[in-house]
Design a protein around this motif. Sequence first.
Motif, PDB file in Angstrom:
ATOM      1  N   ILE A  66       0.858  -1.189   0.000  1.00 20.32           N
ATOM      2  CA  ILE A  66       0.000   0.000   0.000  1.00 20.32           C
ATOM      3  C   ILE A  66       0.893   1.237   0.000  1.00 20.32           C
ATOM      4  O   ILE A  66       1.696   1.434   0.913  1.00 20.32           O
ATOM      5  CB  ILE A  66      -0.890   0.037   1.266  1.00 20.32           C
ATOM      6  CG1 ILE A  66      -1.634  -1.278   1.440  1.00 20.32           C
ATOM      7  CG2 ILE A  66      -1.827   1.245   1.221  1.00 20.32           C
ATOM      8  CD1 ILE A  66      -2.849  -1.424   0.589  1.00 20.32           C
ATOM      9  N   MET A  67       0.709   2.081  -1.023  1.00 16.72           N
ATOM     10  CA  MET A  67       1.490   3.311  -1.079  1.00 16.72           C
ATOM     11  C   MET A  67       0.834   4.399  -0.255  1.00 16.72           C
ATOM     12  O   MET A  67      -0.380   4.472  -0.127  1.00 16.72           O
ATOM     13  CB  MET A  67       1.614   3.779  -2.530  1.00 16.72           C
ATOM     14  CG  MET A  67       2.722   3.090  -3.291  1.00 16.72           C
ATOM     15  SD  MET A  67       2.880   3.743  -4.963  1.00 16.72           S
ATOM     16  CE  MET A  67       1.534   2.897  -5.771  1.00 16.72           C
ATOM     17  N   GLY A  68       1.679   5.238   0.292  1.00 17.45           N
ATOM     18  CA  GLY A  68       1.171   6.365   1.054  1.00 17.45           C
ATOM     19  C   GLY A  68       2.319   7.280   1.394  1.00 17.45           C
ATOM     20  O   GLY A  68       3.338   7.285   0.714  1.00 17.45           O
ATOM     21  N   ASP A  69       2.145   8.073   2.434  1.00 16.55           N
ATOM     22  CA  ASP A  69       3.274   8.847   2.911  1.00 16.55           C
ATOM     23  C   ASP A  69       3.205   8.980   4.418  1.00 16.55           C
ATOM     24  O   ASP A  69       2.126   8.883   5.013  1.00 16.55           O
ATOM     25  CB  ASP A  69       3.358  10.220   2.235  1.00 16.55           C
ATOM     26  CG  ASP A  69       2.374  11.209   2.798  1.00 16.55           C
ATOM     27  OD1 ASP A  69       2.719  11.925   3.763  1.00 16.55           O
ATOM     28  OD2 ASP A  69       1.235  11.263   2.289  1.00 16.55           O
ATOM     29  N   ARG A  70       4.369   9.120   5.017  1.00 19.47           N
ATOM     30  CA  ARG A  70       4.471   9.322   6.457  1.00 19.47           C
ATOM     31  C   ARG A  70       5.260  10.601   6.658  1.00 19.47           C
ATOM     32  O   ARG A  70       6.433  10.673   6.315  1.00 19.47           O
ATOM     33  CB  ARG A  70       5.194   8.145   7.120  1.00 19.47           C
ATOM     34  CG  ARG A  70       5.197   8.219   8.642  1.00 19.47           C
ATOM     35  CD  ARG A  70       5.932   7.063   9.273  1.00 19.47           C
ATOM     36  NE  ARG A  70       5.251   5.779   9.046  1.00 19.47           N
ATOM     37  CZ  ARG A  70       5.735   4.611   9.469  1.00 19.47           C
ATOM     38  NH1 ARG A  70       6.887   4.568  10.121  1.00 19.47           N
ATOM     39  NH2 ARG A  70       5.070   3.493   9.233  1.00 19.47           N
ATOM     40  N   ALA A  77       4.019   0.194   2.185  1.00 17.44           N
ATOM     41  CA  ALA A  77       3.855  -0.706   3.325  1.00 17.44           C
ATOM     42  C   ALA A  77       3.744  -2.129   2.804  1.00 17.44           C
ATOM     43  O   ALA A  77       2.915  -2.423   1.939  1.00 17.44           O
ATOM     44  CB  ALA A  77       2.612  -0.336   4.121  1.00 17.44           C
ATOM     45  N   SER A  78       4.606  -3.006   3.305  1.00 19.24           N
ATOM     46  CA  SER A  78       4.559  -4.401   2.868  1.00 19.24           C
ATOM     47  C   SER A  78       3.201  -5.008   3.206  1.00 19.24           C
ATOM     48  O   SER A  78       2.673  -4.782   4.292  1.00 19.24           O
ATOM     49  CB  SER A  78       5.657  -5.211   3.553  1.00 19.24           C
ATOM     50  OG  SER A  78       5.454  -6.589   3.302  1.00 19.24           O
ATOM     51  N   PRO A  79       2.646  -5.818   2.293  1.00 17.47           N
ATOM     52  CA  PRO A  79       1.346  -6.439   2.592  1.00 17.47           C
ATOM     53  C   PRO A  79       1.444  -7.577   3.610  1.00 17.47           C
ATOM     54  O   PRO A  79       0.413  -8.065   4.062  1.00 17.47           O
ATOM     55  CB  PRO A  79       0.888  -6.965   1.227  1.00 17.47           C
ATOM     56  CG  PRO A  79       2.143  -7.158   0.451  1.00 17.47           C
ATOM     57  CD  PRO A  79       3.099  -6.100   0.934  1.00 17.47           C
ATOM     58  N   ILE A  80       2.653  -7.981   3.990  1.00 18.54           N
ATOM     59  CA  ILE A  80       2.774  -9.127   4.903  1.00 18.54           C
ATOM     60  C   ILE A  80       2.736  -8.660   6.360  1.00 18.54           C
ATOM     61  O   ILE A  80       1.746  -8.848   7.055  1.00 18.54           O
ATOM     62  CB  ILE A  80       4.066  -9.919   4.620  1.00 18.54           C
ATOM     63  CG1 ILE A  80       4.126 -10.329   3.153  1.00 18.54           C
ATOM     64  CG2 ILE A  80       4.139 -11.135   5.541  1.00 18.54           C
ATOM     65  CD1 ILE A  80       3.076 -11.331   2.724  1.00 18.54           C
ATOM     66  N   PHE A  81       3.841  -8.025   6.813  1.00 19.96           N
ATOM     67  CA  PHE A  81       3.888  -7.612   8.217  1.00 19.96           C
ATOM     68  C   PHE A  81       3.714  -6.106   8.395  1.00 19.96           C
ATOM     69  O   PHE A  81       3.833  -5.593   9.488  1.00 19.96           O
ATOM     70  CB  PHE A  81       5.197  -8.065   8.857  1.00 19.96           C
ATOM     71  CG  PHE A  81       5.375  -9.561   8.873  1.00 19.96           C
ATOM     72  CD1 PHE A  81       4.386 -10.392   9.390  1.00 19.96           C
ATOM     73  CD2 PHE A  81       6.520 -10.140   8.367  1.00 19.96           C
ATOM     74  CE1 PHE A  81       4.549 -11.773   9.401  1.00 19.96           C
ATOM     75  CE2 PHE A  81       6.696 -11.517   8.371  1.00 19.96           C
ATOM     76  CZ  PHE A  81       5.695 -12.340   8.894  1.00 19.96           C
ATOM     77  N   LYS A  82       3.483  -5.406   7.296  1.00 14.85           N
ATOM     78  CA  LYS A  82       3.103  -3.989   7.311  1.00 14.85           C
ATOM     79  C   LYS A  82       4.229  -3.001   7.565  1.00 14.85           C
ATOM     80  O   LYS A  82       3.958  -1.818   7.746  1.00 14.85           O
ATOM     81  CB  LYS A  82       1.977  -3.715   8.341  1.00 14.85           C
ATOM     82  CG  LYS A  82       0.810  -4.687   8.283  1.00 14.85           C
ATOM     83  CD  LYS A  82       0.146  -4.720   6.936  1.00 14.85           C
ATOM     84  CE  LYS A  82      -1.066  -5.660   6.950  1.00 14.85           C
ATOM     85  NZ  LYS A  82      -1.395  -6.131   5.596  1.00 14.85           N
ATOM     86  N   GLN A  83       5.486  -3.464   7.594  1.00 15.83           N
ATOM     87  CA  GLN A  83       6.554  -2.472   7.727  1.00 15.83           C
ATOM     88  C   GLN A  83       6.549  -1.560   6.498  1.00 15.83           C
ATOM     89  O   GLN A  83       6.244  -2.006   5.385  1.00 15.83           O
ATOM     90  CB  GLN A  83       7.930  -3.141   7.846  1.00 15.83           C
ATOM     91  CG  GLN A  83       8.211  -3.750   9.187  1.00 15.83           C
ATOM     92  CD  GLN A  83       7.833  -5.228   9.223  1.00 15.83           C
ATOM     93  OE1 GLN A  83       7.243  -5.753   8.286  1.00 15.83           O
ATOM     94  NE2 GLN A  83       8.177  -5.874  10.317  1.00 15.83           N
ATOM     95  N   SER A  84       6.914  -0.295   6.724  1.00 14.66           N
ATOM     96  CA  SER A  84       6.936   0.669   5.629  1.00 14.66           C
ATOM     97  C   SER A  84       8.365   0.988   5.217  1.00 14.66           C
ATOM     98  O   SER A  84       9.263   1.053   6.061  1.00 14.66           O
ATOM     99  CB  SER A  84       6.231   1.960   6.054  1.00 14.66           C
ATOM    100  OG  SER A  84       4.832   1.749   6.148  1.00 14.66           O
ATOM    101  N   PHE A  85       8.545   1.216   3.919  1.00 17.01           N
ATOM    102  CA  PHE A  85       9.853   1.532   3.366  1.00 17.01           C
ATOM    103  C   PHE A  85       9.759   2.858   2.611  1.00 17.01           C
ATOM    104  O   PHE A  85       8.796   3.099   1.885  1.00 17.01           O
ATOM    105  CB  PHE A  85      10.315   0.433   2.410  1.00 17.01           C
ATOM    106  CG  PHE A  85      10.457  -0.912   3.070  1.00 17.01           C
ATOM    107  CD1 PHE A  85      11.671  -1.320   3.598  1.00 17.01           C
ATOM    108  CD2 PHE A  85       9.355  -1.754   3.192  1.00 17.01           C
ATOM    109  CE1 PHE A  85      11.796  -2.554   4.223  1.00 17.01           C
ATOM    110  CE2 PHE A  85       9.473  -2.996   3.815  1.00 17.01           C
ATOM    111  CZ  PHE A  85      10.699  -3.397   4.339  1.00 17.01           C
ATOM    112  N   ASP A  86      10.810   3.670   2.803  1.00 19.59           N
ATOM    113  CA  ASP A  86      10.911   4.935   2.080  1.00 19.59           C
ATOM    114  C   ASP A  86      11.091   4.616   0.595  1.00 19.59           C
ATOM    115  O   ASP A  86      12.043   3.931   0.212  1.00 19.59           O
ATOM    116  CB  ASP A  86      12.123   5.709   2.622  1.00 19.59           C
ATOM    117  CG  ASP A  86      12.239   7.110   2.041  1.00 19.59           C
ATOM    118  OD1 ASP A  86      11.805   7.334   0.889  1.00 19.59           O
ATOM    119  OD2 ASP A  86      12.788   7.981   2.741  1.00 19.59           O
ATOM    120  N   LEU A  87      10.179   5.095  -0.240  1.00 17.81           N
ATOM    121  CA  LEU A  87      10.252   4.786  -1.672  1.00 17.81           C
ATOM    122  C   LEU A  87      11.504   5.378  -2.317  1.00 17.81           C
ATOM    123  O   LEU A  87      11.966   4.895  -3.341  1.00 17.81           O
ATOM    124  CB  LEU A  87       9.012   5.326  -2.390  1.00 17.81           C
ATOM    125  CG  LEU A  87       7.728   4.520  -2.216  1.00 17.81           C
ATOM    126  CD1 LEU A  87       6.555   5.259  -2.868  1.00 17.81           C
ATOM    127  CD2 LEU A  87       7.872   3.128  -2.830  1.00 17.81           C
TER     128      LEU A  87
END
Length: 127
Positions: A66-70, A77-87
Motif C-alpha cells: 500500500i502506497m502512502g506517505d508518512r 507498506a509491505s502487505p505481509i507484516f506492514k513495515q513501511s519503506f521509504d520509496l
Amino acid sequence: MDADVVADQAEWIDVCALDDIRPKAAVCALVGRRQVAIFRPGTAPALYALDNIDPFSQASVLSRGIMGDRNGVPKIASPIFKQSFDLRTGICLDDAAVRVAAFPVRVRDGRVQVKVDVQLDSPSVTK
Ligand code: FES
C-alpha cells in the motif's frame, strides 16, 4: 550492498511504457534476475524503484503493498507484516537498520527505465 557499486556496474534497462503503470499503482518487473518493484504514487510521472523482496517476510510482495506517505515521506507498506519503506531510499521507516535496494528510475520517450546490475544473482537485501 553499496548503492554506488550497483550504479557503477549497472546500465539503464528498458522495462515498460509509462502508460503501463497506472497512477497510484505499482508493477513488478523481472530485470535480469532481479525482481524490481516500480511505483507510481501519483498522476505525475514520478517513479520509484525498489527491490521487490520484503526483507521481513522474504516474500516477493513489495509491488503489491500500500502506497502512502508518512510525514511527507513517500512510502510503501509491505502487505505481509506492514513495515513501511521509504520509496526514495528503500530504508525501513519502522526499523532504520533494515533497507531494501533502491534503484535509479527514469522516463525517456514515454518508456520506463531502471538502472540495475543484472549480473547479481541474489537480491541486495540487507538486514
Ligand atoms: S501480497 Fe500475496 S496475498 Fe497479498
